[in-house]
Design a protein around this motif. Structure first.
Motif, PDB file in Angstrom:
ATOM      1  N   LYS A 186      29.510   8.734 -18.159  1.00 56.25           N
ATOM      2  CA  LYS A 186      29.872   9.502 -16.961  1.00 56.25           C
ATOM      3  C   LYS A 186      30.104   8.578 -15.773  1.00 56.25           C
ATOM      4  CE  LYS A 186      27.626  13.827 -18.314  1.00 56.25           C
ATOM      5  NZ  LYS A 186      26.502  14.774 -18.063  1.00 56.25           N
ATOM      6  N   SER A 187      29.352   7.485 -15.722  1.00 60.96           N
ATOM      7  CA  SER A 187      29.546   6.523 -14.630  1.00 60.96           C
ATOM      8  C   SER A 187      30.894   5.819 -14.729  1.00 60.96           C
ATOM      9  CB  SER A 187      28.426   5.485 -14.627  1.00 60.96           C
ATOM     10  OG  SER A 187      28.583   4.532 -15.671  1.00 60.96           O
ATOM     11  N   LEU A 188      31.473   5.796 -15.934  1.00 56.68           N
ATOM     12  CA  LEU A 188      32.782   5.178 -16.132  1.00 56.68           C
ATOM     13  C   LEU A 188      33.934   6.135 -15.846  1.00 56.68           C
ATOM     14  CD1 LEU A 188      32.219   3.154 -19.444  1.00 56.68           C
ATOM     15  CD2 LEU A 188      31.985   2.353 -17.088  1.00 56.68           C
ATOM     16  N   GLY A 189      33.630   7.419 -15.715  1.00 54.71           N
ATOM     17  CA  GLY A 189      34.679   8.375 -15.397  1.00 54.71           C
ATOM     18  C   GLY A 189      34.813   9.535 -16.353  1.00 54.71           C
ATOM     19  N   ALA A 190      33.946   9.625 -17.369  1.00 56.90           N
ATOM     20  CA  ALA A 190      34.010  10.766 -18.286  1.00 56.90           C
ATOM     21  C   ALA A 190      33.577  12.043 -17.571  1.00 56.90           C
ATOM     22  CB  ALA A 190      33.123  10.520 -19.497  1.00 56.90           C
ATOM     23  N   ASP A 191      34.360  13.107 -17.725  1.00 59.09           N
ATOM     24  CA  ASP A 191      34.015  14.389 -17.106  1.00 59.09           C
ATOM     25  C   ASP A 191      33.049  15.185 -17.965  1.00 59.09           C
ATOM     26  OD1 ASP A 191      35.944  14.507 -14.710  1.00 59.09           O
ATOM     27  OD2 ASP A 191      37.278  13.994 -16.368  1.00 59.09           O
ATOM     28  N   LEU A 192      33.131  15.022 -19.282  1.00 60.56           N
ATOM     29  CA  LEU A 192      32.262  15.726 -20.212  1.00 60.56           C
ATOM     30  C   LEU A 192      31.942  14.791 -21.371  1.00 60.56           C
ATOM     31  CD1 LEU A 192      30.912  18.341 -21.347  1.00 60.56           C
ATOM     32  CD2 LEU A 192      33.138  18.876 -22.393  1.00 60.56           C
ATOM     33  N   VAL A 193      30.642  14.693 -21.709  1.00 58.94           N
ATOM     34  CA  VAL A 193      30.226  13.880 -22.845  1.00 58.94           C
ATOM     35  C   VAL A 193      29.527  14.790 -23.848  1.00 58.94           C
ATOM     36  CG1 VAL A 193      29.005  11.824 -23.627  1.00 58.94           C
ATOM     37  CG2 VAL A 193      29.891  11.922 -21.287  1.00 58.94           C
ATOM     38  N   ILE A 194      29.991  14.760 -25.078  1.00 63.20           N
ATOM     39  CA  ILE A 194      29.457  15.607 -26.142  1.00 63.20           C
ATOM     40  C   ILE A 194      28.598  14.759 -27.067  1.00 63.20           C
ATOM     41  CG2 ILE A 194      30.098  17.014 -28.141  1.00 63.20           C
ATOM     42  CD1 ILE A 194      32.748  17.601 -26.593  1.00 63.20           C
ATOM     43  N   ASP A 195      27.396  15.218 -27.349  1.00 61.23           N
ATOM     44  CA  ASP A 195      26.480  14.511 -28.250  1.00 61.23           C
ATOM     45  C   ASP A 195      26.890  14.809 -29.691  1.00 61.23           C
ATOM     46  OD1 ASP A 195      24.440  13.434 -29.742  1.00 61.23           O
ATOM     47  OD2 ASP A 195      22.824  14.279 -28.533  1.00 61.23           O
ATOM     48  N   TYR A 196      27.474  13.816 -30.360  1.00 64.73           N
ATOM     49  CA  TYR A 196      27.995  14.059 -31.716  1.00 64.73           C
ATOM     50  C   TYR A 196      26.885  14.284 -32.741  1.00 64.73           C
ATOM     51  CZ  TYR A 196      27.054   9.050 -32.476  1.00 64.73           C
ATOM     52  OH  TYR A 196      26.465   7.815 -32.571  1.00 64.73           O
ATOM     53  N   HIS A 197      25.639  13.960 -32.376  1.00 64.36           N
ATOM     54  CA  HIS A 197      24.520  14.211 -33.285  1.00 64.36           C
ATOM     55  C   HIS A 197      24.142  15.696 -33.336  1.00 64.36           C
ATOM     56  CE1 HIS A 197      23.619  10.048 -34.155  1.00 64.36           C
ATOM     57  NE2 HIS A 197      23.558   9.753 -32.878  1.00 64.36           N
ATOM     58  N   THR A 198      24.284  16.391 -32.210  1.00 68.34           N
ATOM     59  CA  THR A 198      23.778  17.760 -32.108  1.00 68.34           C
ATOM     60  C   THR A 198      24.848  18.791 -31.771  1.00 68.34           C
ATOM     61  OG1 THR A 198      23.258  17.472 -29.756  1.00 68.34           O
ATOM     62  CG2 THR A 198      21.529  16.900 -31.348  1.00 68.34           C
ATOM     63  N   GLN A 199      26.068  18.355 -31.438  1.00 72.34           N
ATOM     64  CA  GLN A 199      27.104  19.283 -31.008  1.00 72.34           C
ATOM     65  C   GLN A 199      28.393  19.065 -31.805  1.00 72.34           C
ATOM     66  OE1 GLN A 199      26.721  17.854 -26.826  1.00 72.34           O
ATOM     67  NE2 GLN A 199      26.566  20.030 -26.282  1.00 72.34           N
ATOM     68  N   LYS A 200      29.090  20.153 -32.069  1.00 74.91           N
ATOM     69  CA  LYS A 200      30.410  20.072 -32.702  1.00 74.91           C
ATOM     70  C   LYS A 200      31.465  20.033 -31.613  1.00 74.91           C
ATOM     71  CE  LYS A 200      31.520  22.700 -36.127  1.00 74.91           C
ATOM     72  NZ  LYS A 200      31.950  21.680 -37.137  1.00 74.91           N
ATOM     73  N   ILE A 201      32.361  19.076 -31.709  1.00 75.18           N
ATOM     74  CA  ILE A 201      33.376  18.929 -30.669  1.00 75.18           C
ATOM     75  C   ILE A 201      34.258  20.162 -30.574  1.00 75.18           C
ATOM     76  CG2 ILE A 201      35.013  17.731 -32.191  1.00 75.18           C
ATOM     77  CD1 ILE A 201      35.790  16.047 -29.724  1.00 75.18           C
ATOM     78  N   THR A 202      34.482  20.822 -31.702  1.00 72.22           N
ATOM     79  CA  THR A 202      35.353  21.995 -31.703  1.00 72.22           C
ATOM     80  C   THR A 202      34.728  23.193 -30.991  1.00 72.22           C
ATOM     81  OG1 THR A 202      34.511  22.464 -33.929  1.00 72.22           O
ATOM     82  CG2 THR A 202      36.647  21.354 -33.765  1.00 72.22           C
ATOM     83  N   ASP A 203      33.415  23.165 -30.753  1.00 67.07           N
ATOM     84  CA  ASP A 203      32.761  24.229 -29.992  1.00 67.07           C
ATOM     85  C   ASP A 203      32.947  24.047 -28.488  1.00 67.07           C
ATOM     86  OD1 ASP A 203      31.826  25.418 -32.304  1.00 67.07           O
ATOM     87  OD2 ASP A 203      29.863  24.430 -32.222  1.00 67.07           O
ATOM     88  N   HIS A 204      33.399  22.865 -28.078  1.00 67.06           N
ATOM     89  CA  HIS A 204      33.447  22.544 -26.649  1.00 67.06           C
ATOM     90  C   HIS A 204      34.833  22.178 -26.137  1.00 67.06           C
ATOM     91  CE1 HIS A 204      29.007  22.384 -26.259  1.00 67.06           C
ATOM     92  NE2 HIS A 204      29.061  21.963 -27.511  1.00 67.06           N
ATOM     93  N   VAL A 205      35.770  21.904 -27.036  1.00 64.02           N
ATOM     94  CA  VAL A 205      37.087  21.426 -26.599  1.00 64.02           C
ATOM     95  C   VAL A 205      38.186  22.190 -27.316  1.00 64.02           C
ATOM     96  CG1 VAL A 205      38.605  19.427 -26.369  1.00 64.02           C
ATOM     97  CG2 VAL A 205      36.125  19.104 -26.277  1.00 64.02           C
ATOM     98  N   GLU A 206      39.175  22.614 -26.559  1.00 63.05           N
ATOM     99  CA  GLU A 206      40.394  23.172 -27.114  1.00 63.05           C
ATOM    100  C   GLU A 206      41.550  22.817 -26.185  1.00 63.05           C
ATOM    101  OE1 GLU A 206      39.832  27.361 -27.375  1.00 63.05           O
ATOM    102  OE2 GLU A 206      39.764  27.658 -25.198  1.00 63.05           O
TER     103      GLU A 206
END
Length: 312
Positions: A186-206
């Motif tokens: 986030k300090s580098l400029g990411a607006d959203l960071v998804i934890d790949y261990h506990t979250q599915k990217i398809t649940d958060h991004v479309e």
């Protein structure tokens, strides 16, 4: 000169720290007294017989494609660089370049002047990862301001630079990483960071305009569902590119493979962004040249935060 050389493909036992004759100059080249060299997965993959092995010709072979050093000699036809110039580069890829050595013969059209504000170790690690990120985002991905880009494996060498470049370009940046790296990204400029261990990217991004797939395989294939109609997924790992492309064709998503290319103009742009504090390179670790095996072992873990660099 001292150099790392392999005489047969294999694991770390094939790596030899040895004395060799310094390279001779051809036209259009400069001899560089090397100060540091970047370590990348392609290095140990190639030494193991994979990666760029089909392109390097007969053994023995000196690994390494990126470096930072000082010009010590110039060929008679070279006018763009002078003895004493501080330079850095990413050269000859995927053919042999010999950067894990005290001296390098480098083509002048693939190197750039190193600004004094760009430290040696950062310069040595910027070439391959920086050019890969740039070419994936802008050459292959045609990223535009206000678009949404997803960068898989944001804490890696390519990923953490791609985040910064996409943020600089005005895009909305989504990335994946373990929870320990979220604040950093986030300090580098990411607006959203998804934890790949506990979250599915398809649940958060479309409806992503662009996905930069630094993982390949099943991870890259899963991310196809995040791409909007007319969007693009750029996949980096060559070993899985065919299966990701096939899955993209089946899903109606454009998939672009990428092989990074040397480009001195883009190196100049990356260096300028570093000087302007728009880009930083995270150093994961540094090792002396003779400890390249330890550097390879760390890289093989796949958990490296930033770049590994050899000091020469």
């Amino acid at each position: 000169m001292k150099a790392i050389q392999i005489s047969q493909f294999g694991s770390n036992e094939a790596l030899s720290y040895t004395e060799l004759t310094e390279p001779k100059l051809n036209s259009g080249e400069v001899l560089i007294k090397n100060q540091a060299a970047g370590v990348n997965p392609i290095d140990w993959k190639t030494c193991g017989g994979g990666g760029a092995a089909p392109f390097i010709g007969d053994l023995p072979f000196i690994p390494g494609w990126e470096f930072a050093g000082i010009v010590e000699k110039v060929a008679s036809d070279v006018t763009t660089f002078s003895v004493g110039d501080a330079v850095f580069g990413f050269i000859r890829f995927p053919e042999r370049a010999g950067c894990f050595a005290e001296y390098i013969a480098a083509p002048t059209d693939q190197i750039s002047l190193r600004p004094k504000e760009l430290p040696v170790h950062a310069a040595a690690g910027l070439g391959l990862a920086g050019l890969t990120a740039w070419q994936a985002l802008f050459d292959k991905g045609n990223l535009q301001a206000s678009q949404q880009v997803v960068i898989l494996a944001g804490a890696g060498g390519v990923g953490h630079l791609a985040i910064q470049l996409a943020h600089w370009a005005g895009a909305k940046v989504i990335t994946t990483a373990s929870s320990t790296n979220h604040d950093f990204l986030k300090s580098l400029g990411a607006d959203l960071v998804i934890d790949y261990h506990t979250q599915k990217i398809t649940d958060h991004v479309e409806n992503a305009d662009l996905v930069i797939d630094c993982m390949g395989g099943d991870v890259g294939i899963e991310a196809l569902a995040c791409v909007k109609t007319g969007g693009t997924l750029v996949t980096l790992p060559s070993v899985t590119k065919d299966e990701v492309i096939a899955a993209g064709n089946a899903a109606g998503v454009k998939v672009e493979p990428i092989r990074v290319e040397p480009n001195s103009e883009q190196l100049d742009k990356l260096a300028g962004l570093y000087v302007d504090k728009k880009l930083e390179l995270q150093l994961a670790n540094t090792y002396p040249l003779e400890n390249v095996g330890k550097a390879f072992d760390e890289s093989r873990t796949g958990q490296v935060k930033g770049k590994i660099v050899l000091t020469i």
